[in-house]
Design a protein around this motif. Structure first.
Motif, PDB file in Angstrom:
ATOM      1  N   GLN A  14       0.826  -1.215   0.000  1.00  0.00           N
ATOM      2  CA  GLN A  14       0.000   0.000   0.000  1.00  0.00           C
ATOM      3  C   GLN A  14       0.860   1.264   0.000  1.00  0.00           C
ATOM      4  N   GLY A  59      10.146  -3.484   8.305  1.00  0.00           N
ATOM      5  CA  GLY A  59       9.271  -4.663   8.316  1.00  0.00           C
ATOM      6  C   GLY A  59       8.757  -4.994   6.920  1.00  0.00           C
ATOM      7  N   ASN A  60       8.345  -3.974   6.161  1.00  0.00           N
ATOM      8  CA  ASN A  60       7.899  -4.193   4.780  1.00  0.00           C
ATOM      9  C   ASN A  60       9.021  -4.852   3.971  1.00  0.00           C
ATOM     10  N   TYR A  81     -12.110  -4.827   1.908  1.00  0.00           N
ATOM     11  CA  TYR A  81     -10.686  -4.788   1.552  1.00  0.00           C
ATOM     12  C   TYR A  81     -10.116  -6.170   1.209  1.00  0.00           C
ATOM     13  N   ASP A 141      -7.030  -9.265  -6.559  1.00  0.00           N
ATOM     14  CA  ASP A 141      -5.651  -8.992  -7.011  1.00  0.00           C
ATOM     15  C   ASP A 141      -4.934 -10.304  -7.311  1.00  0.00           C
ATOM     16  N   VAL A 198       4.389 -12.549   1.444  1.00  0.00           N
ATOM     17  CA  VAL A 198       3.880 -11.512   2.364  1.00  0.00           C
ATOM     18  C   VAL A 198       4.403 -11.772   3.771  1.00  0.00           C
ATOM     19  N   GLY A 199       4.155 -10.825   4.663  1.00  0.00           N
ATOM     20  CA  GLY A 199       4.438 -11.004   6.077  1.00  0.00           C
ATOM     21  C   GLY A 199       3.283 -11.720   6.769  1.00  0.00           C
ATOM     22  N   ASP A 218       1.153 -10.862   8.943  1.00  0.00           N
ATOM     23  CA  ASP A 218      -0.128 -10.159   9.139  1.00  0.00           C
ATOM     24  C   ASP A 218      -1.110 -10.345   7.976  1.00  0.00           C
ATOM     25  N   GLN A 219      -0.626 -10.867   6.855  1.00  0.00           N
ATOM     26  CA  GLN A 219      -1.524 -11.061   5.705  1.00  0.00           C
ATOM     27  C   GLN A 219      -2.036 -12.497   5.595  1.00  0.00           C
ATOM     28  N   ALA A 270       8.960 -13.069   9.120  1.00  0.00           N
ATOM     29  CA  ALA A 270       7.523 -12.872   8.863  1.00  0.00           C
ATOM     30  C   ALA A 270       6.942 -11.741   9.693  1.00  0.00           C
ATOM     31  N   ILE A 293       8.542  -8.493  11.870  1.00  0.00           N
ATOM     32  CA  ILE A 293       9.584  -7.655  12.466  1.00  0.00           C
ATOM     33  C   ILE A 293       8.860  -6.781  13.489  1.00  0.00           C
ATOM     34  N   MET A 345       6.215  -4.015  13.851  1.00  0.00           N
ATOM     35  CA  MET A 345       6.593  -2.709  13.310  1.00  0.00           C
ATOM     36  C   MET A 345       5.522  -2.314  12.301  1.00  0.00           C
TER      37      MET A 345
HETATM   38  P1  TYM Z   1       1.106  -3.543   3.547  1.00  0.00           P
HETATM   39  O1  TYM Z   1       1.194  -2.431   2.566  1.00  0.00           O
HETATM   40  O2  TYM Z   1       0.572  -3.239   4.902  1.00  0.00           O
HETATM   41  O3  TYM Z   1       2.517  -4.211   3.753  1.00  0.00           O
HETATM   42  C1  TYM Z   1       3.316  -4.651   2.674  1.00  0.00           C
HETATM   43  C2  TYM Z   1       4.006  -5.962   3.045  1.00  0.00           C
HETATM   44  O4  TYM Z   1       4.828  -5.790   4.211  1.00  0.00           O
HETATM   45  C3  TYM Z   1       4.539  -6.805   5.159  1.00  0.00           C
HETATM   46  N1  TYM Z   1       4.782  -6.293   6.519  1.00  0.00           N
HETATM   47  C4  TYM Z   1       5.578  -6.865   7.428  1.00  0.00           C
HETATM   48  N2  TYM Z   1       6.337  -7.987   7.383  1.00  0.00           N
HETATM   49  C5  TYM Z   1       7.053  -8.292   8.491  1.00  0.00           C
HETATM   50  N3  TYM Z   1       7.061  -7.536   9.615  1.00  0.00           N
HETATM   51  C6  TYM Z   1       6.323  -6.410   9.709  1.00  0.00           C
HETATM   52  N4  TYM Z   1       6.343  -5.674  10.810  1.00  0.00           N
HETATM   53  C7  TYM Z   1       5.532  -6.037   8.577  1.00  0.00           C
HETATM   54  N5  TYM Z   1       4.696  -4.985   8.318  1.00  0.00           N
HETATM   55  C8  TYM Z   1       4.250  -5.166   7.055  1.00  0.00           C
HETATM   56  C9  TYM Z   1       3.088  -7.153   4.917  1.00  0.00           C
HETATM   57  O5  TYM Z   1       2.765  -8.432   5.416  1.00  0.00           O
HETATM   58  C10 TYM Z   1       2.995  -7.073   3.405  1.00  0.00           C
HETATM   59  O6  TYM Z   1       3.409  -8.284   2.814  1.00  0.00           O
HETATM   60  N6  TYM Z   1      -3.028  -6.030   2.176  1.00  0.00           N
HETATM   61  C11 TYM Z   1      -1.623  -5.819   1.858  1.00  0.00           C
HETATM   62  C12 TYM Z   1      -1.409  -5.312   0.453  1.00  0.00           C
HETATM   63  C13 TYM Z   1      -2.012  -6.148  -0.617  1.00  0.00           C
HETATM   64  C14 TYM Z   1      -1.577  -7.416  -1.057  1.00  0.00           C
HETATM   65  C15 TYM Z   1      -2.439  -7.780  -2.111  1.00  0.00           C
HETATM   66  C16 TYM Z   1      -0.556  -8.273  -0.641  1.00  0.00           C
HETATM   67  C17 TYM Z   1      -3.082  -5.785  -1.397  1.00  0.00           C
HETATM   68  N7  TYM Z   1      -3.319  -6.771  -2.280  1.00  0.00           N
HETATM   69  C18 TYM Z   1      -2.314  -9.005  -2.754  1.00  0.00           C
HETATM   70  C19 TYM Z   1      -0.439  -9.494  -1.303  1.00  0.00           C
HETATM   71  C20 TYM Z   1      -1.284  -9.840  -2.336  1.00  0.00           C
HETATM   72  C21 TYM Z   1      -1.063  -4.778   2.829  1.00  0.00           C
HETATM   73  O7  TYM Z   1      -1.767  -3.982   3.376  1.00  0.00           O
HETATM   74  O8  TYM Z   1       0.288  -4.772   2.914  1.00  0.00           O
END
Ligand code: TYM
Length: 332
Positions: free
Chosen positions: A9, A18-19, A128, A135, A146-147, A149-150, A184, A186, A196
């Motif tokens: 996003q 983290g991302n 959402y 997607d 992904v991390g 949280d997804q 996965a 952070i 984070m």
């Molecule tokens: P978003 O934008 O919040 O985060 C992007 C990616 O970063 C990962 N992430 C983390 N990983 C480890 N530790 C952390 N603290 C941390 N914070 C964020 C998230 O898991 C993510 O992989 N819904 C999704 C965006 C999305 C998406 C999709 C992802 C929309 N459509 C289709 C995969 C497939 C999101 O809000 O990610």
């Protein structure tokens, strides 16, 4: 080649560590062995209210950061979600297959509405995860890096794919999550039991990749550590130290047990200094590359236009099949 899809996003001025460690680093690594689609998900970014000028700026910054991190437009398809209308079209269809209660069980929605209650939330925030499923399923995706949280959202994508296939005939590939156990999740530097996150309560808890590297080094040095003085990996009792070890291991490629051995007899200060150095070493060129890419918006636009074109051909084919299965009359 197996298909990969993931999205991020454009809701902040900078990605955070983290991302990068949780997701984007894997995106870079998967470009060669996979047919990879990576998306700046601007449609998701308007679910909580937003500023139009900032959204535009952040979408381009996101694309620039993804390129700076190592995505290569010759080896993957990088695009902006709103450029491919099929995402919203399929989201509507999948919404008609999603139970109201099923959507209501998504923990991210519950977390995001916990403080203010659902009254103030948009329907877009509620649906959402359905857009996210669209997607993923549009690209007949095999793996989604992904991390942690997804994970639940991905489970919904799988359920929707299976449900559609069962009702209307095999149409979608059922995607697998690709979540690396080590990175996965952070954690926040000031509260190492929380992830984070952009919405963290204290800016000192996050490392923004585009911040002045000196600021990032300072934040690492003032990270909350745990009682005792020994450097061991123990998420339960030493969440702060364990988080720093995870970050150092990911950035240097040295396994955690090897690091723990190397820090025998040393203190938290030594660990923090080394983590700060590793972070500075990573963010300094990353930031320079991002800023250089932003100097040339025309090239960036071209990359995104080419990405959208490729994405559209794949997405349109899936949507055509979906509409046929659903019994829509073919437009003549
Ligand atoms: P978003 O934008 O919040 O985060 C992007 C990616 O970063 C990962 N992430 C983390 N990983 C480890 N530790 C952390 N603290 C941390 N914070 C964020 C998230 O898991 C993510 O992989 N819904 C999704 C965006 C999305 C998406 C999709 C992802 C929309 N459509 C289709 C995969 C497939 C999101 O809000 O990610």
């Amino acid at each position: 080649r197996p298909r990969v899809f993931s999205g991020i996003q454009p809701t902040a001025d900078s990605f955070h560590l983290g991302n990068y460690l949780g997701a984007v680093r894997q995106w870079v690594g998967m470009q060669d062995e996979h047919d990879a689609f990576y998306c700046v998900v601007d449609l998701h970014a308007i679910t909580m209210g937003h500023d139009p000028a900032k959204l535009r700026e952040r979408s381009l910054r996101s694309a620039a950061q993804l390129l700076a991190a190592g995505l290569d437009p010759e080896r993957c398809t990088l695009f902006v979600q709103s450029h491919v209308a099929e995402h919203t079209q399929l989201a509507w269809i999948l919404g008609c297959l999603t139970g109201f209660g099923e959507a209501g069980r998504m923990t991210q929605f519950k977390d995001k509405t916990q403080k203010q209650g659902v009254e103030g939330a948009t329907v877009g925030l509620f649906t959402y995860p359905v857009l996210m499923a669209a997607d993923i399923l549009l690209y007949q995706t095999d793996a989604v890096p992904v991390g942690e949280d997804q994970r639940q959202h991905l489970e919904l994508s799988r359920d929707l794919a299976q449900r559609f296939n069962a009702r209307f005939g095999k149409t979608f590939r059922v995607p697998e999550p690709f979540i690396l156990a080590d990175t996965a999740k952070i954690y926040d530097l000031q509260d190492p039991t929380a992830k984070m996150s952009k919405s963290s309560s204290s800016p000192n808890g996050i490392i923004d990749l585009l911040d002045d590297p000196k600021t990032s080094a300072k934040r690492i040095r003032s990270a909350v550590t745990d009682s005792g003085r020994e450097i061991t990996f123990d998420r339960e009792n030493k969440p702060g130290v364990s988080n720093l070890l995870t970050i150092l291991s990911a950035l240097t490629g040295r396994p955690v047990p090897e690091l723990v051995d190397a820090y025998a007899g040393k203190g938290y200060g030594d660990l923090k200094r080394d983590v700060a150095d590793a972070v500075v070493e990573f963010v300094t060129p990353f930031r320079e590359r991002t800023l250089a890419l932003l100097e040339d918006p025309e090239s960036l636009d071209n990359i995104l236009a080419r990405g959208a074109e490729r994405a559209r051909t794949v997405a349109a084919e899936t949507l055509r099949e979906v509409e046929d299965r659903l019994g829509f009359v073919v437009a003549k």
